[in-house]
Design a protein around this motif. Structure first.
Motif, mmCIF file in Angstrom:
data_model
loop_
_atom_site.group_PDB
_atom_site.id
_atom_site.type_symbol
_atom_site.label_atom_id
_atom_site.label_comp_id
_atom_site.label_asym_id
_atom_site.label_seq_id
_atom_site.Cartn_x
_atom_site.Cartn_y
_atom_site.Cartn_z
ATOM 1 N N CYS A 109 0.832 -1.212 0.000
ATOM 2 C CA CYS A 109 0.000 0.000 0.000
ATOM 3 C C CYS A 109 0.861 1.255 0.000
ATOM 4 O O CYS A 109 0.485 2.271 0.579
ATOM 5 C CB CYS A 109 -0.947 0.014 1.197
ATOM 6 N N GLY A 110 2.043 1.196 -0.595
ATOM 7 C CA GLY A 110 2.916 2.359 -0.636
ATOM 8 C C GLY A 110 3.546 2.692 0.694
ATOM 9 O O GLY A 110 4.004 3.808 0.904
ATOM 10 N N GLY A 111 3.575 1.719 1.602
ATOM 11 C CA GLY A 111 4.133 2.008 2.906
ATOM 12 C C GLY A 111 4.604 0.792 3.662
ATOM 13 O O GLY A 111 4.428 -0.351 3.248
ATOM 14 N N LEU A 112 5.214 1.069 4.782
ATOM 15 C CA LEU A 112 5.701 0.070 5.711
ATOM 16 C C LEU A 112 4.953 0.312 7.013
ATOM 17 O O LEU A 112 4.842 1.455 7.473
ATOM 18 C CB LEU A 112 7.204 0.259 5.886
ATOM 19 N N THR A 113 4.418 -0.745 7.620
ATOM 20 C CA THR A 113 3.549 -0.640 8.792
ATOM 21 C C THR A 113 4.070 -1.541 9.904
ATOM 22 O O THR A 113 4.438 -2.677 9.650
ATOM 23 C CB THR A 113 2.106 -1.052 8.422
ATOM 24 N N ILE A 115 2.913 -3.251 13.513
ATOM 25 C CA ILE A 115 1.796 -3.577 14.387
ATOM 26 C C ILE A 115 2.314 -4.513 15.480
ATOM 27 O O ILE A 115 2.937 -5.541 15.186
ATOM 28 C CB ILE A 115 0.645 -4.244 13.599
ATOM 29 N N THR A 116 2.058 -4.161 16.739
ATOM 30 C CA THR A 116 2.539 -4.981 17.845
ATOM 31 C C THR A 116 1.794 -6.310 17.907
ATOM 32 O O THR A 116 0.746 -6.490 17.281
ATOM 33 C CB THR A 116 2.388 -4.244 19.190
ATOM 34 N N ASN A 117 2.322 -7.216 18.717
ATOM 35 C CA ASN A 117 1.725 -8.547 18.846
ATOM 36 C C ASN A 117 0.266 -8.502 19.296
ATOM 37 O O ASN A 117 -0.494 -9.416 19.007
ATOM 38 C CB ASN A 117 2.529 -9.395 19.839
ATOM 39 N N ASP A 118 -0.125 -7.430 19.995
ATOM 40 C CA ASP A 118 -1.516 -7.328 20.449
ATOM 41 C C ASP A 118 -2.425 -6.609 19.451
ATOM 42 O O ASP A 118 -3.590 -6.360 19.730
ATOM 43 C CB ASP A 118 -1.599 -6.671 21.826
ATOM 44 N N GLY A 119 -1.896 -6.262 18.275
ATOM 45 C CA GLY A 119 -2.712 -5.666 17.219
ATOM 46 C C GLY A 119 -2.703 -4.153 17.167
ATOM 47 O O GLY A 119 -3.405 -3.562 16.354
ATOM 48 N N ALA A 120 -1.897 -3.492 18.016
ATOM 49 C CA ALA A 120 -1.858 -2.028 18.030
ATOM 50 C C ALA A 120 -0.964 -1.507 16.897
ATOM 51 O O ALA A 120 0.162 -1.961 16.725
ATOM 52 C CB ALA A 120 -1.344 -1.525 19.368
ATOM 53 N N LEU A 121 -1.480 -0.551 16.158
ATOM 54 C CA LEU A 121 -0.718 0.107 15.107
ATOM 55 C C LEU A 121 0.277 1.055 15.769
ATOM 56 O O LEU A 121 -0.111 1.928 16.544
ATOM 57 C CB LEU A 121 -1.653 0.881 14.173
ATOM 58 N N VAL A 122 1.580 0.884 15.472
ATOM 59 C CA VAL A 122 2.622 1.708 16.085
ATOM 60 C C VAL A 122 3.007 2.853 15.159
ATOM 61 O O VAL A 122 3.046 4.004 15.572
ATOM 62 C CB VAL A 122 3.867 0.859 16.434
ATOM 63 N N TRP A 123 3.326 2.541 13.909
ATOM 64 C CA TRP A 123 3.683 3.571 12.941
ATOM 65 C C TRP A 123 3.483 3.066 11.527
ATOM 66 O O TRP A 123 3.398 1.873 11.289
ATOM 67 C CB TRP A 123 5.107 4.095 13.132
ATOM 68 N N GLN A 124 3.392 4.036 10.617
ATOM 69 C CA GLN A 124 3.366 3.770 9.181
ATOM 70 C C GLN A 124 4.281 4.784 8.521
ATOM 71 O O GLN A 124 4.324 5.942 8.941
ATOM 72 C CB GLN A 124 1.961 3.909 8.599
ATOM 73 N N THR A 125 5.023 4.356 7.527
ATOM 74 C CA THR A 125 5.885 5.259 6.793
ATOM 75 C C THR A 125 5.709 5.000 5.305
ATOM 76 O O THR A 125 5.431 3.875 4.907
ATOM 77 C CB THR A 125 7.363 5.097 7.231
ATOM 78 N N SER A 126 5.843 6.033 4.506
ATOM 79 C CA SER A 126 5.698 5.880 3.054
ATOM 80 C C SER A 126 6.981 5.326 2.459
ATOM 81 O O SER A 126 8.058 5.901 2.653
ATOM 82 C CB SER A 126 5.387 7.232 2.409
ATOM 83 N N VAL A 127 6.858 4.223 1.773
ATOM 84 C CA VAL A 127 7.992 3.612 1.080
ATOM 85 C C VAL A 127 7.411 2.641 0.059
ATOM 86 O O VAL A 127 6.394 2.005 0.300
ATOM 87 C CB VAL A 127 8.941 2.878 2.056
#
Length: 160
Positions: A109-113, A115-127
């Motif tokens: 999706c044009g990015g790197l994501t 997600i922690t083991n419990d399903g929490a989104l930590v960060w997304q970066t465009s790449v």
């Protein structure tokens, strides 16, 4: 162990020539369609990367064709129990995934994501990239020109 129209993920024991567990992915026979491209695991679970969207093969008047593919990452515990699903709002699919002891990292999706083991989104970066590797808290992303870019796995920031 599941009907033929159900995709599943499992843990295989080659010594016993059998699965220790299996867990179903989403049903591919409805008006939506799921695609799965990669799988990764760590000491906390198993992660399946792909995409989900309305099926463009099915006519719109029958429930298809109305929503583009969205990035999707599933999380399972080490026994195959479904824990969570992360559906990204960006169009496309996660086509590569890696993990360490704390999180899963998905590329697409044009990015790197992250997600922690419990399903929490930590960060997304465009790449934009086609390959993904992880070593010593550094994510390596190769693009179509074979240029390898490095990212800090803790913060998602590009490294020199």
């Amino acid at each position: 162990p599941f009907p033929n129209n159900i995709l599943s993920v499992g843990k295989y024991d080659p010594d016993a020539n059998d699965f220790l567990w299996t867990s179903p992915l989403w049903d591919i026979q409805g008006p939506s369609i799921e695609m799965y491209f990669d799988i990764t695991a760590n000491s906390s679970g198993v992660y399946v990367a792909g995409g989900w969207g309305e099926n463009d093969i099915i006519p719109p008047d029958q429930g298809g064709g109305s929503d583009p593919m969205r990035c999707l990452l599933f999380g399972y515990d080490t026994q195959g129990n479904f824990l969570w699903a992360h559906q990204d709002s960006r169009i496309g699919s996660f086509h590569k995934a890696v993990s360490d002891n704390d999180a899963a990292y998905a590329l697409g999706c044009g990015g790197l994501t992250k997600i922690t083991n419990d399903g929490a989104l930590v960060w997304q970066t465009s790449v934009v990239g086609r390959s993904l590797a992880l070593f010593n808290n550094v994510l390596f992303v190769a693009d179509d020109s074979n240029i390898i870019r490095r990212y800090n796995a803790l913060t998602g920031l590009a490294l020199p």
